[in-house]
Design an enzyme around this catalytic site. Structure first.
Site, PDB file in Angstrom:
ATOM      1  N   GLU A  70      19.440  67.769  62.646  1.00  0.00           N
ATOM      2  CA  GLU A  70      19.875  67.192  63.934  1.00  0.00           C
ATOM      3  C   GLU A  70      18.706  66.530  64.675  1.00  0.00           C
ATOM      4  OE1 GLU A  70      20.018  70.355  63.050  1.00  0.00           O
ATOM      5  OE2 GLU A  70      19.068  71.628  64.550  1.00  0.00           O
TER       6      GLU A  70
ATOM      7  N   GLU B 221      22.920  56.875  95.235  1.00  0.00           N
ATOM      8  CA  GLU B 221      22.847  58.239  94.695  1.00  0.00           C
ATOM      9  C   GLU B 221      21.719  58.323  93.689  1.00  0.00           C
ATOM     10  OE1 GLU B 221      26.504  59.057  92.653  1.00  0.00           O
ATOM     11  OE2 GLU B 221      26.355  57.295  91.365  1.00  0.00           O
TER      12      GLU B 221
ATOM     13  N   GLU C 136      14.668  69.713  61.188  1.00  0.00           N
ATOM     14  CA  GLU C 136      16.069  70.010  61.490  1.00  0.00           C
ATOM     15  C   GLU C 136      16.895  68.746  61.259  1.00  0.00           C
ATOM     16  OE1 GLU C 136      17.279  73.048  62.201  1.00  0.00           O
ATOM     17  OE2 GLU C 136      15.215  73.700  61.842  1.00  0.00           O
TER      18      GLU C 136
ATOM     19  N   ASP D  50      23.070  60.798  82.829  1.00  0.00           N
ATOM     20  CA  ASP D  50      22.186  61.349  83.862  1.00  0.00           C
ATOM     21  C   ASP D  50      20.938  62.022  83.275  1.00  0.00           C
ATOM     22  OD1 ASP D  50      24.049  60.551  85.867  1.00  0.00           O
ATOM     23  OD2 ASP D  50      25.244  62.329  85.418  1.00  0.00           O
TER      24      ASP D  50
END
Ligand SMILES: *[C@@H]1O[C@H](CO)[C@@H](O)[C@H](O)[C@H]1NC(C)=O
Ligand SMILES: *[C@@H]1O[C@H](CO)[C@@H](O)[C@H](O)[C@H]1NC(C)=O
Ligand SMILES: *[C@@H]1O[C@H](CO)[C@@H](O)[C@H](O)[C@H]1NC(C)=O
Length: 438
Positions: free
Chosen positions: A313, A193, A311, A30
């Site tokens: 990550e 939706e 970083e 999502d």
């Protein structure tokens, strides 16, 4: 943790390492992208590993300035944020206003059905706090999408079942009038939706998940923010292992981008989803072209500078890794096992690097980081031994010599070590320029 060696070997055999899905360190779903301060901030919900039904407890944040290397900011809001919430940390969206950021998200309430809550934070990276101590919309069902029109009026829409909106007040945590239902009859019964509403020039767009289930993504346009909606057709067909999909659309640095989710990571399904992205161009008439899900994802907008602290990550693609909050600040990469790797795309070494600094912590044993150009088997520019530092939270900065790194390159950090379990934790890296060559 998520990708198996077999998958990687198969990918290597075809000569292609995917860049989509864009997050591999855990399952995400999502997508709710938001452009702020020249950066794309990607808010996501999160399927727990191995889920066989919806098992979702927190909301996470990622960011990018080039659309291919994504930095992990960790959890910014969770079910614990809302004292009234019981379960189901599902699709939400963030918008900025009044120098604050507002995160609208649905969850199942204790002893009741769904409510839409609002998290608020002074910074986009959170943590977000419950703005109201109760739901903004008590029986709001799911999939809220928020958006502020040019005249300053903010709208919160949601839908499944049905399609509704409220007009938010300028404080963004209260609304005027009642809950309004929007007719979807012109969408030929396809509205399922996941609404995503925005405006481009004088056209209002409703992008949504249709045809449940499995879902595809469709869109409709209108001359006003609440319809009537003219069906424009399918943007993305049903494809792959997830029976849902969910759109997020932005413009960024002159391009248009379509975010969605699928089940393309190993172990992927309708309950273990992953966010992906494609670049697209609007037709001259404002139409959105049909897109297919690709492994390649969006092109890189600008190269990554390795001569500033990056970083760890920050990831274009990876195998086997996870991330967690760091005792050294921010997040770090963990779950580093022999044979795992981390790819950073389009790193611009310019005239050359002489050394690389790495911030690591290792409880025992340690291992090595090999740095390859272009692929996992490409030229080795550095090999850095990471020995035990005295503990998994005992951080040390290592500097290792580098040779042969020039120009723009995809950089693969390959992890090598004996034994099982996490070899070390890794917080950041930075290359140092070759003074002689500069
Ligand atoms: C905007 O981005 C810059 C560069 O990344 C950063 O230094 C600055 O703190 C950011 N400002 C805000 C208000 O987030
Ligand atoms: C608005 O319309 C103009 C001309 O019709 C076009 O050049 C421009 O790209 C459009 N901008 C957006 C954001 O749609
Ligand atoms: C850096 O400079 C040294 C000394 O001139 C040279 O041997 C080395 O190859 C250079 N490295 C790169 C990556 O250009």
């Amino acid at each position: 943790m998520l990708l198996t060696t077999t998958t990687i070997l198969a990918a290597l055999a075809t000569g292609a390492l995917a860049d989509n899905p864009i997050i591999q360190t855990r399952y995400t779903a999502d997508p709710a992208p938001y452009v702020y301060n020249d950066t794309v901030w990607l808010f996501a919900d999160h399927d727990e590993d191995g889920s066989k039904t919806y098992n979702m407890k927190d909301w996470r944040l990622y960011s990018s300035t080039d659309m291919v290397n994504w930095r992990d900011w960790g959890v910014v809001m969770s079910l614990q944020t809302f004292s009234w919430a019981k379960s189901d940390a599902w699709a939400g969206q963030v918008v900025g206003r009044n120098g604050k950021f507002y995160y609208y998200a649905p969850m199942t309430r204790q002893g009741a059905s769904y409510g839409i809550g609002v998290g608020v934070s002074d910074t986009i990276t959170g943590p977000y706090k419950d703005a109201l101590g109760k739901p903004l919309v008590a029986n709001g069902n799911i999939d809220p999408t928020v958006w502020i029109d040019d005249d300053g009026q903010a709208y919160l829409y949601w839908g499944n079942p049905g399609f509704y909106y409220i007009k938010l007040n300028k404080d963004m945590v209260s609304y005027s009038g009642s809950v309004n239902s929007i007719s979807t009859s012109s969408l030929s019964g396809t509205f399922a939706e996941g609404p995503w509403v925005y405006r481009r020039n004088s056209t209002y767009y409703l992008v949504y998940a249709g045809k449940c289930c499995p879902e595809d993504i469709r869109y409709a346009t209108s001359s006003g923010p609440t319809g009537p909606w003219n069906a424009k057709g399918e943007i993305m067909a049903t494809q792959g292992a997830s029976f849902t999909n969910h759109p997020g659309v932005i413009d960024y640095k002159g391009g248009s981008y379509f975010f969605y989710h699928n089940g393309a990571l190993p172990g992927g399904s309708g309950y273990t989803r992953s966010i992906a992205v494609e670049k697209f161009t609007y037709g001259a008439d404002g139409s959105i072209p049909k897109m297919v899900m690709t492994d390649a994802g969006a092109p890189q907008i600008e190269p990554l500078n390795p001569y500033v602290r990056v970083e760890a990550e920050t990831i274009a693609f990876s195998k086997g890794l996870s991330t967690e909050p760091s005792s050294d600040g921010g997040m770090h990469v963990t779950s580093i096992n022999n044979g795992d790797y981390l790819k950073v795309k389009g790193v611009d070494f310019g005239t050359g690097a002489s050394s690389v600094s790495l911030r690591v912590a290792s409880a025992s044993g340690g291992g090595k980081i090999e740095m390859h150009l272009g692929s996992l088997t490409g030229t080795v520019i550095a090999t850095c031994a990471v020995d035990a530092t005295g503990g998994a939270s005992t951080w040390k900065t290592l500097t290792c010599p580098v040779s042969g790194a020039t120009g723009k390159q995809d950089l693969f950090f390959k992890f090598v070590g004996s034994g099982s379990g996490n070899l070390f934790n890794w917080n950041w890296w930075q290359f140092n320029k070759n003074a002689t060559a500069a």
